[in-house]
Structures are given as structure tokens and as C-alpha cells.
Scaffold this motif. Structure first.
Motif, PDB file in Angstrom:
ATOM      1  N   LEU A   1      30.291 -10.263 -29.639  1.00 52.05           N
ATOM      2  CA  LEU A   1      29.411  -9.100 -29.548  1.00 52.05           C
ATOM      3  C   LEU A   1      29.556  -8.335 -28.238  1.00 52.05           C
ATOM      4  N   HIS A   2      30.738  -8.437 -27.619  1.00 56.87           N
ATOM      5  CA  HIS A   2      30.959  -7.689 -26.376  1.00 56.87           C
ATOM      6  C   HIS A   2      32.441  -7.362 -26.247  1.00 56.87           C
TER       7      HIS A   2
ATOM      8  N   ILE B 254      31.205  -8.426 -35.059  1.00 62.07           N
ATOM      9  CA  ILE B 254      31.555  -7.891 -33.749  1.00 62.07           C
ATOM     10  C   ILE B 254      30.616  -6.759 -33.353  1.00 62.07           C
ATOM     11  N   SER B 255      30.632  -6.433 -32.078  1.00 57.26           N
ATOM     12  CA  SER B 255      30.066  -5.188 -31.555  1.00 57.26           C
ATOM     13  C   SER B 255      31.063  -4.592 -30.580  1.00 57.26           C
ATOM     14  N   ILE B 256      31.325  -3.319 -30.713  1.00 59.77           N
ATOM     15  CA  ILE B 256      32.099  -2.589 -29.712  1.00 59.77           C
ATOM     16  C   ILE B 256      31.093  -1.989 -28.742  1.00 59.77           C
ATOM     17  N   THR B 257      31.211  -2.363 -27.486  1.00 58.03           N
ATOM     18  CA  THR B 257      30.173  -2.061 -26.484  1.00 58.03           C
ATOM     19  C   THR B 257      30.764  -1.254 -25.329  1.00 58.03           C
ATOM     20  N   ASP B 258      31.401  -0.149 -25.645  1.00 61.41           N
ATOM     21  CA  ASP B 258      32.013   0.653 -24.588  1.00 61.41           C
ATOM     22  C   ASP B 258      30.969   1.165 -23.610  1.00 61.41           C
TER      23      ASP B 258
ATOM     24  N   ILE C 151      34.624  -7.410 -41.900  1.00 61.02           N
ATOM     25  CA  ILE C 151      34.014  -7.490 -40.568  1.00 61.02           C
ATOM     26  C   ILE C 151      32.686  -6.738 -40.575  1.00 61.02           C
ATOM     27  N   LYS C 152      31.626  -7.413 -40.179  1.00 60.29           N
ATOM     28  CA  LYS C 152      30.348  -6.749 -39.982  1.00 60.29           C
ATOM     29  C   LYS C 152      30.293  -6.252 -38.541  1.00 60.29           C
ATOM     30  N   ILE C 153      29.920  -4.988 -38.373  1.00 59.38           N
ATOM     31  CA  ILE C 153      29.914  -4.387 -37.036  1.00 59.38           C
ATOM     32  C   ILE C 153      28.501  -3.948 -36.689  1.00 59.38           C
ATOM     33  N   ILE C 154      27.972  -4.482 -35.613  1.00 65.88           N
ATOM     34  CA  ILE C 154      26.671  -4.058 -35.100  1.00 65.88           C
ATOM     35  C   ILE C 154      26.907  -2.930 -34.106  1.00 65.88           C
ATOM     36  N   PRO C 155      26.452  -1.710 -34.385  1.00 62.46           N
ATOM     37  CA  PRO C 155      26.692  -0.595 -33.465  1.00 62.46           C
ATOM     38  C   PRO C 155      26.038  -0.825 -32.117  1.00 62.46           C
TER      39      PRO C 155
ATOM     40  N   ASN D 190      22.396  -2.489 -32.191  1.00 61.62           N
ATOM     41  CA  ASN D 190      21.824  -1.889 -33.400  1.00 61.62           C
ATOM     42  C   ASN D 190      21.242  -0.510 -33.118  1.00 61.62           C
ATOM     43  N   ILE D 191      21.962   0.251 -32.325  1.00 57.56           N
ATOM     44  CA  ILE D 191      21.529   1.609 -31.989  1.00 57.56           C
ATOM     45  C   ILE D 191      21.857   2.570 -33.132  1.00 57.56           C
TER      46      ILE D 191
END
Length: 291
Positions: A5-6, A33-37, A55-59, A78-79
């Protein structure tokens, strides 16, 4: 389920494209995953054109803030991407960004030279992108072999920045934090975008646990929802301390590698420095509420 998640892409300070991150996630059988730019959600535009099947992606996003004149980060999970995009856009100022980076470039050149590092003449800020002042300085430093012999750690610019330039105890310290929002303002931004605010990697900043506790208490008093307890640079002791803190104060927990690619060559996606494992049970109390 494999979880990370990072993750960072080349939309901020990573060097993998969003498509490459997704492919690596598939290759490693990562299901969540989360993409955390940093301070951008542009990777989520890329995702519209990428096959993410399986792939589940948490924004998410990672926002910079300031604490006691040092830079810190808050993860927003989760934004609502469009709400966050509008907020970040409203905060942009090309003129202000260029002014900031010009000031920082001057300070970095001065600090590096005071520490005996050769820096070329004529360095200039072009577009005011975040960290441009530091990047210009470090690239110039790396162009001189004698600098590398004197300071081998320059070869890892990201680590050198956090261990030295962002560390008040170092002779290389430059106060970039004065340009960032407070912890409260940053948490408020995440909540405004319907997200949950998690303190990113609290134990990587050369702070004893007592001071980390005070920092987290400060964030918790302004609405913090969770803590990143598992991180590539957290020791076993750090992880236990943070899990205990989160449990004591009913905070959600998260974890991830903080993968950047070559900017942080010692950190691998999913496994961090080799021993990172984010279990679903650690995060299910908030992840299961995400549709």
C-alpha cells in the motif's frame, strides 16, 4: 494475498511508469495495492488505459507537511481522486513554486559548498517543480568524482536527502518544511477529499520513540485516522512500537514498501528490504469497508 500500500511512479519521485508498476504487481501476484505519489494523483489517469485485472487498487496520495521544522508525510487512502485533484490544483502557484525552488537552490548550493562539495556555477531553476533545487544541486555534485570519494552516500540521492538535508542534526540541513502545510491542514485536505489520513513511516526520521509518540499524539489530536506501521525502513522494534500505539489509540494500520525504483535501490516492491510482509488481517478493519 500479497499487499503493498505504498508505491511511487514517475508521476512523482519514482522512476517506474504506472504501467510498469502494474506489471510488477502482476508478476509478484500482488492482489492489493495503492499508488501513493507525492502531492499528485496523475497515476490514476494512467490507470484508465491499463489492464489492472486481478488487482484491487485503493486510490491514494502522499502529502507533504511540516512538524517542528522538519518535513513529514501523511498518506491519504480511499480518496476521491477528482476531489483531491481539484484541491491540489487550487494550491498550485507557478510563480510561488519557482520562487520557492530558487530560494532552496541557493541554500542547497551554499550548504553543499560549506561542506566541501564542488557545485557547478550557473545552476538555475526552470519550472519550479517540487525538489528541483535539491535535484539540480545533487546532479551537479555527482558530476565531480572527488565529491563521491568524499561522500559516497551521495550516490543514493534520496537517502542522502532524508538522512542529511532533511535532518536538523546534520550539517547539510535545509529547512524545506517552511513551505509546507501543518499536519492539521494536511489531514483536513485528505478528509475534504473523503479519504482517511495515515501518518507515513513515522520511525524513519532519526527520532526516539518518545518523540515519535508526541508527533503521533499531535496528529491524532487533529483527526489522524491511522498509522503506517509496516515500512521497509522500520525495524522490528519500530513495528512493534507502532502496532502497540495504534492498538492503544484505536487507529487503523497500514503498510507498504515505499517502492521508488532506482531512487531507493535498496527497497523492493512488496518485500522492502527483504523482510516486509503486510498481512490482510492487519488492514482488514478498514479495507473491508471500501467498495
Amino acid at each position: 494475498m500479497n499487499i503493498d500500500l505504498h508505491l511511487h511512479t514517475n508521476n512523482s519521485d519514482g522512476d517506474d511508469s504506472t504501467k510498469e508498476i502494474i506489471q510488477k504487481a502482476k508478476d509478484l501476484d500482488i492482489g492489493l495495492i495503492s499508488i501513493t505519489d507525492h502531492d499528485t494523483v496523475n497515476a490514476y489517469d494512467d490507470l484508465r488505459k491499463i489492464d489492472t485485472t486481478g488487482i484491487k487498487i485503493i486510490p491514494a496520495v502522499e502529502l507533504s507537511c511540516a512538524y517542528e521544522s522538519e518535513m513529514r508525510d501523511i498518506l491519504g487512502y480511499n480518496i476521491d481522486i477528482e476531489k483531491m485533484r481539484k484541491i491540489l490544483k487550487s494550491l498550485e502557484s507557478k510563480e510561488g513554486d519557482i520562487k520557492r525552488e530558487k530560494e532552496l537552490l541557493t541554500e542547497y548550493i551554499d550548504v553543499f559548498r560549506k561542506n566541501g562539495i564542488i557545485i557547478d556555477e550557473g545552476l538555475e531553476i526552470e519550472d519550479g517543480e517540487k525538489n528541483e533545487g535539491y535535484k539540480k544541486t545533487i546532479i551537479s555534485a555527482l558530476g565531480h568524482e572527488e565529491n563521491i570519494k568524499k561522500y559516497p552516500s551521495l550516490m543514493n540521492p534520496s537517502a542522502f536527502f532524508w538522512d542529511n538535508c532533511a535532518n536538523k542534526k546534520s550539517n547539510f540541513y535545509v529547512d524545506e518544511s517552511r513551505f509546507f502545510k501543518t499536519i492539521k491542514q494536511t489531514i483536513d485536505i485528505i478528509h475534504e477529499a473523503d479519504g482517511m489520513a495515515f501518518f507515513a513511516h513515522p520511525c524513519i526520521h532519526h527520532m526516539e520513540h518518545e518523540r515519535v509518540t508526541k508527533m503521533l499524539d499531535c496528529a491524532r489530536s487533529t483527526g489522524l485516522d491511522g498509522v503506517e506501521v509496516l515500512h521497509a525502513k522500520h525495524s522490528i522494534e519500530d513495528r512493534k512500537f507502532l502496532i502497540d500505539y495504534a492498538n492503544k489509540h484505536n487507529l487503523y494500520k497500514s503498510g507498504g514498501s515505499d517502492y521508488h525504483g532506482s531512487p531507493k535501490p535498496d527497497i523492493k516492491i512488496l518485500t522492502g528490504r527483504g523482510d516486509l510482509k503486510v498481512e490482510y488481517d492487519l488492514i482488514k478493519d478498514w479495507v473491508e469497508n471500501i467498495k
